[in-house]
Design an enzyme around this catalytic site. Structure first.
Site, short mmCIF file in Angstrom:
data_model
loop_
_atom_site.label_atom_id
_atom_site.label_comp_id
_atom_site.label_asym_id
_atom_site.label_seq_id
_atom_site.Cartn_x
_atom_site.Cartn_y
_atom_site.Cartn_z
N HIS A 13 -3.76 -11.73 2.53
CA HIS A 13 -4.98 -12.41 2.11
C HIS A 13 -4.71 -13.88 1.84
O HIS A 13 -5.49 -14.76 2.21
CB HIS A 13 -5.53 -11.77 0.83
CG HIS A 13 -6.10 -10.40 1.03
ND1 HIS A 13 -7.09 -10.13 1.94
CD2 HIS A 13 -5.84 -9.23 0.40
CE1 HIS A 13 -7.41 -8.85 1.87
NE2 HIS A 13 -6.66 -8.29 0.95
N GLU A 35 -1.02 -8.41 -0.17
CA GLU A 35 -1.73 -9.47 -0.90
C GLU A 35 -1.43 -10.85 -0.31
O GLU A 35 -2.29 -11.72 -0.28
CB GLU A 35 -1.38 -9.42 -2.38
CG GLU A 35 -1.77 -8.12 -3.08
CD GLU A 35 -3.25 -7.78 -2.96
OE1 GLU A 35 -4.07 -8.68 -2.74
OE2 GLU A 35 -3.59 -6.58 -3.06
N HIS A 76 -4.43 -16.03 4.91
CA HIS A 76 -5.76 -16.27 5.46
C HIS A 76 -6.43 -17.42 4.72
O HIS A 76 -7.04 -18.30 5.34
CB HIS A 76 -6.60 -14.99 5.34
CG HIS A 76 -7.75 -14.92 6.27
ND1 HIS A 76 -8.64 -13.86 6.28
CD2 HIS A 76 -8.19 -15.76 7.23
CE1 HIS A 76 -9.56 -14.07 7.21
NE2 HIS A 76 -9.32 -15.21 7.79
#
Length: 784
Positions: A573, A570, A576
């Site tokens: 993500h 997680e 990013h």
């Protein structure tokens, strides 16, 4: 943006089942903390990892922040003291995420109404654009319109799925509905499409767009055409009807899954091998009632010695109700019609046009290449199970209902060969894992987590920790809200939410907001970039997990290694979103092609297993001893015993997804069961169980719709990037900066193929195409 699929054979231990039963019965009846360290007991760790000192990263307060980061997650008393600002009645309350409107249910409507008014003004501005200067501005206006909509939709979607206050949840739900209804209005506003089309057809206008604006313009134009906005009125009406029917059928398919035979009965004497405690709890009058789907059916398949019992349970477990199959086939037919209505040969072709794959043919070539690369390892794994069956004195080949049973025996045999039993969880307190993530990101990208006291009303629960993300070069770049502890009523699924994306706020917007007595960022986090001086709204991220709470004054939350990997995933993500700081909202962070979005998160799972990375943080919460890495290696080897055969199962599902979203559902004699049988017979290494119709339980068919291959695709890419770019030096700053410059910073503003070719130094990949898809498929041998 979702956690990896748990293998169907993954063991749910007897102890867990017993605990569930005891909890059900109860419901019916009514640190010591070590010093920070960074070494790990392994000869594979580089000297640079072993001597890691956060103070070397120079910013004032880094060492203190690093220590505090651990303690606010591990020590309830420290967190209680840290929280004093949010609990101080003398400090004025703000709203969620510091948006002053979001302090009450009524505020949600106020925020929504004001945002809608701005959106309507912007729509009028776009449809009225006529001069070239106005058309040049159109893409930025479209992007701001999209950001306005998502300020409500993304925030409301998160709040309604997470907030514990029912009134707030209902207010968020109404805000979401109001904005969604307005989006449907926009989907029929042909003037928006006409303006964008005029802009893109004028070379002089396009020439003045930045590269990022060109990408966004193309994305928006494709979205318009996919929505059928350019169709004649009667076909447009058909498009609206089809999309409505698809949504209704999809909801039925996902929520009403039922087997053809819901319950099975067996004499208790036939349940040898199953835990007696569980058998007794399911027994009435010497007959054992087994629901054909769920944890008990899975437990039977793993433990019951009688192969005929396992066969009966397996067949029921893999046979959907006739009604469910009818719903699925109607859904697939409507989707095929929709694809053809907007000018494509199939729904798959429509859905893949803006993905890295581009076409169904390319996806099929990827999957076939992957299946070929996967074959040898998968055959070895299943041969080991067949040999185990033979060693147990059972004749015949390995059957589908044998796999989980002998896989469980193989796992236990591997576990029993381990001479030392050590509680690995003790080396992974939540605070040290968060500390390790911050240290890793500091090493690779020059960013770290700084704990910050939330303002009163800023978070939705007092357990939520706010972390500011601070860059060595750019200062404050993001905010992460960590809601990581279990609580009653909370969704247990781990998830990453981007509550707000990166976006440049124009001076015009800032002045307009000031004139109206408002803030251009709605009070949420924003900062001026050091390089340009421009104001950007900062990525605002929420991470949700369901870890056990720390014990007050005794010991912290300890994670098992699967939970460690979940948190790394997680956070992939999140990084990013943090580093994909684009000027335009539509391509910020994780707003990229679906078959590229999982790459950073899957890559982080490789970091989680590396001894050099673990050296940054993995120490016993009480004794401060380093993690005995060999024991973790044993655990990882056990967990990967059937990894290749599980990958093959996912290949079959991805192939099924492609065949179902072709033009075949429009054929007169289309049968989803016949397609399922054909795919299994061609690609499965186990015999097909005749008469089954498992496709009715494949809920992802609705959510993914021709893109189920994406996770396999990103797994193969992540494995190659890890092997070729990071494995030799996973903490090397130059390699981290290269990955940042070639991949992360672009968000969706650059083709995934260009990013991939850049980070691997393979220019032949930058244009993508079928050969590139096959090449990625061949990398699948690294997935076993």
């Amino acid at each position: 943006m979702y956690r990896s699929i748990v293998p169907s054979w993954a063991t749910l231990c007897t102890r867990c089942l017993r605990r569930q039963l005891v909890q059900q019965q109860r419901r019916r009846l009514g640190t010591a903390f070590a010093q920070d360290g960074s070494n790990i007991a392994t000869q594979k760790v580089s000297s640079s990892a072993a001597s890691f000192d956060p103070a070397l990263h120079a910013a004032p307060g880094v060492t203190s922040d690093d220590r505090t980061l651990r303690e606010i997650f591990d020590n309830s008393e420290v967190w209680s003291q840290f929280l004093r600002k949010a609990q101080n009645p003398a400090i004025p309350r703000t709203g969620l995420f510091q948006n002053k409107d979001l302090a009450s249910p009524a505020g949600f409507k106020k925020f929504t109404d004001r945002t809608l008014a701005k959106a309507k003004q912007l729509v009028q501005k776009i449809v009225s654009a006529s001069t070239r200067d106005e058309l040049v501005r159109v893409v930025q206006d479209f992007d701001r319109l999209s950001d306005l909509l998502c300020r409500i939709i993304d925030m409301s979607d998160f709040v309604r799925s997470t907030h514990p206050d029912r009134e707030i949840v209902m207010a968020a739900h109404e805000a979401y509905g109001a904005m969604f209804e307005y989006m449907n209005v926009l989907n029929t506003t042909t003037g928006l499409y006409t303006t964008l089309k005029r802009a893109l057809e004028d070379p002089e206008v396009v020439k003045r767009y930045t590269p990022e604006e060109r990408v966004v313009a193309e994305i928006l134009f494709k979205d318009f055409e996919k929505s059928g906005i350019n169709l004649p009125a009667h076909l447009r009406h058909r498009w609206v009807k089809l999309t409505s029917e698809i949504a209704e059928l999809g909801s039925k398919f996902v929520t009403d899954m039922k087997p053809e035979k819901p319950v099975l009965y067996f004499n208790s004497s036939r349940m040898m091998g199953m835990d007696p405690f569980i058998v007794k709890s399911l027994t009435t009058c010497e007959r054992v009632l087994i629901p054909s789907v769920g944890v008990y059916a899975n437990h039977v398949l793993r433990t019951v010695d009688d192969p005929e019992v396992r066969k009966e349970v397996y067949l029921a477990n893999h046979t959907s109700s006739a009604r469910q199959i009818r719903v699925l086939e109607e859904l697939l037919q409507r989707r095929a019609e929709l694809g053809m209505l907007v000018g494509y040969d199939s729904y798959g072709q429509l859905g893949l046009m803006d993905k890295m794959a581009k076409t169904p043919e390319a996806v099929l070539k990827f999957l076939r290449a992957l299946a070929s690369a996967n074959m040898p390892a998968a055959q070895v794994e299943l041969a080991a199970l067949a040999q185990l069956k033979k060693e147990h004195g059972v004749s015949g080949s390995l059957e589908p209902w044998d796999r989980d049973y002998y896989a469980t025996k193989l796992t236990f045999a591997h576990r029993n060969r381990s001479k030392t039993q050590v509680d690995l969880n003790s080396y992974f307190s939540l605070g040290t894992v968060m500390q390790g993530l911050s240290r890793l990101f500091t090493r690779l990208y020059g960013v770290r987590f700084v704990p910050r006291e939330p303002s009163p009303g800023e978070t939705w629960n007092e357990d939520v920790r706010r972390l500011d993300v601070v860059s060595e070069t750019d200062g404050h770049i993001a905010v992460v809200y960590c809601d990581l502890f279990e609580r009653e009523g909370k969704n247990a699924n781990p998830a990453h939410f981007t509550v707000r994306c990166s976006r440049r706020l124009s001076e015009e917007e800032i002045a307009e907001a000031a004139m109206n007595g408002e803030e251009a960022d709605d009070g949420m986090a924003s900062a001026r970039r050091r390089d340009t001086g421009e104001l950007y709204q900062l990525p605002t991220i929420a991470l949700i997990c369901d870890f056990s709470r720390p014990s007050w004054g005794t010991r912290p939350t300890l994670l098992n290694f699967r939970e460690v990997q979940t948190l790394f995933h997680e956070m992939g993500h999140a990084v990013h979103s943090m580093l994909g700081r684009t000027a335009l909202h539509n391509v910020a962070g994780t707003r990229c092609a679906t078959d590229w979005a999982e790459l950073p998160s899957v890559l982080m799972e490789h970091f989680a297993k590396d001894p050099n990375v673990l050296a940054l943080f993995a120490r016993h919460y009480h004794t401060n001893e380093p993690l005995p890495y060999q024991l973790l290696q044993d655990r990882l080897a056990r967990d990967s015993l059937l990894e290749a055969s599980e990958t093959r199962h996912q290949i079959i599902l991805a192939l099924l997804d492609q065949h179902y979203h072709s033009s075949r559902p429009l054929e007169k004699d289309f049968s989803s069961t016949a397609v399922y049988r054909a795919v299994e017979r061609e690609f499965s290494l186990l015999p097909h169980a005749e008469g089954t119709s498992w496709q009715g339980f494949f809920g992802h068919l609705y959510g993914y719709g021709a893109t189920y291959y994406s996770y396999l695709f990103d797994r193969a890419i992540a494995a190659r990037i890890w092997k070729d770019h990071f494995e030799a030096a996973p903490l090397d700053r130059d390699r981290g900066e290269t990955f940042h410059e070639e991949v992360l910073r672009w968000g969706g503003a650059r083709s995934g193929w260009s990013c991939l070719g850049g980070v691997l130094r393979r220019p032949e990949l930058t244009e993508g195409g079928e050969e590139a898809m096959m090449e990625v498929g061949r990398w699948g041998s690294e997935l076993k």
